[in-house]
Scaffold this active site. Structure first.
Site: not given
Ligand code: FMN
Length: 336
Positions: A116, A120, A185, A187-188, A221, A250
């Site tokens: 994915n 967010f 994460s 993805n940021t 996390k 994660n």
């Protein structure tokens, strides 16, 4: 043998693209969360209780819903009805944001994995605080601990990340039994840099100071892609700042197990992450006394036991739930 979800529900959901299937599921569970009869029906899946107490909270069992599935906290009563021992909503950011362009969730069924790059997508701290306030008033607030996972808004520069987290912390802390700081994460852009000791130290200090005399358990996390040196430094900073727990891990950016024709940019979760995340749980447990919540590739009783044997106190499910359904909870609990 396949369970009812695998036989009847998954084939229907997997006819849809991954994000549409997610929306359909969330809509149904969101509706179910408003009706006591529907919630009673979901309780058929509940595992038997095996309570544990951690950071002053009572968990009816050690299996939690991982962050990302219910980012906006729309189906909290339904997750509790399924029998989750705790529920982590989010990642919530200070600003509402749409996330990355679609498509952005990809299934890899042969490998029991997902990739994915959602980025967010969420309704933002204000709207989610309002939703949680309404849930409290409705009388359907669950009897299990609710964690709220917060992250940085995409448009906020990294230098102002602490203020961004602080905003979400202030808006949401009254609804949370614990707060997770998501600094991992993939993805940021830049988010994982918050794992650097100086930046993490500042974030933990500011949030800790804000919590003041009524502290909430703070959980961090982390990424599975950390080097040994990076992990050591993170553990030292977490210990100095009295962090209550660490979620390991994660999603991973290591796509070496993915065939090039199936590969996509984003975080990889599910079975290919299992060993890496277990290794990190073991490593943290050997080096620190901070309790570990394990997340990564839990698909059955065996992979769950592996995490507990590595030292995890609690576990969380995401990709396993997508592939195996809510009966996975009972399957794991029956083996404990
Ligand atoms: C589609 C998707 C979205 C996710 N979104 C988030 C998120 O918003 N915040 C977060 O902390 N983790 C997020 N995660 C990571 C999961 O919470 C979990 O840590 C990771 O997927 C590993 O567990 P699993 O192998 O059981 O899926 C997401 C994972 C997936 C697959």
């Amino acid at each position: 043998m396949r369970n009812g979800y695998e036989l009847f529900v998954r084939p229907l959901l997997f006819c849809l693209d991954a994000e549409t299937a997610h929306h359909v599921t969330m809509r149904l569970l969101g509706r179910a969360s408003q009706f006591d009869v529907a919630l009673s029906a979901l309780k058929l899946f509940q595992p038997r209780p095996k309570p544990i107490t951690l950071f002053g909270l009572k968990f009816p069992n050690p299996i939690g819903l991982a962050a990302g599935l219910d980012k906006n906290g729309v189906a909290v009563p339904a997750w509790a009805a399924f029998g989750f021992g705790f529920i982590e909503i989010g990642t919530v950011t200070a600003n509402a944001q749409p996330g990355n362009p679609k498509p952005r969730i990809f299934r890899l069924p042969e490998q029991q994995a997902l990739i994915n790059r959602l980025g967010f997508n969420n309704d933002g701290a204000d709207a989610i605080a309002q939703r949680l306030a309404a849930l409290r008033v409705s009388g359907r607030w669950p009897a299990v601990p609710v964690g709220i996972n917060i992250g940085k808004s995409r448009t906020t520069p990294l230098e102002q990340a602490t203020d961004d987290y602080l905003y979400s912390f202030r808006r949401l802390r009254d609804f949370a039994d614990y707060i997770t700081l998501n600094i991992s994460s993939p993805n940021t852009p830049g988010l994982r840099e918050l794992q650097e000791p100086e930046k993490l130290s500042e974030l933990l200090y500011v949030i800790g100071k804000e919590a003041g005399t009524a502290p909430k358990p703070l959980v961090v996390k982390i990424s599975p892609d950390l080097s040994d040196t990076e992990l050591k430094a993170i553990l030292a900073v977490c210990e100095e700042n009295g962090v209550s727990g660490i979620i390991a891990t994660n999603t991973t950016l290591d796509h070496s197990s993915v065939a090039p024709q199936l590969d996509q940019a984003g975080g990889l979760s599910g079975t290919p992450l299992r060993d890496k995340s277990t290794a990190l749980v073991r490593e943290i447990n050997a080096r620190s006394t901070i309790p570990v919540i394990a997340s990564g590739g839990i698909f059955d009783a065996e992979s769950a036991m592996e995490k507990f044997h590595a030292g995890a106190v609690l576990i969380q499910l995401y990709t396993g739930l997508v592939y195996r359904g809510p009966q996975l909870l009972r399957e794991i609990m029956d083996s404990l």
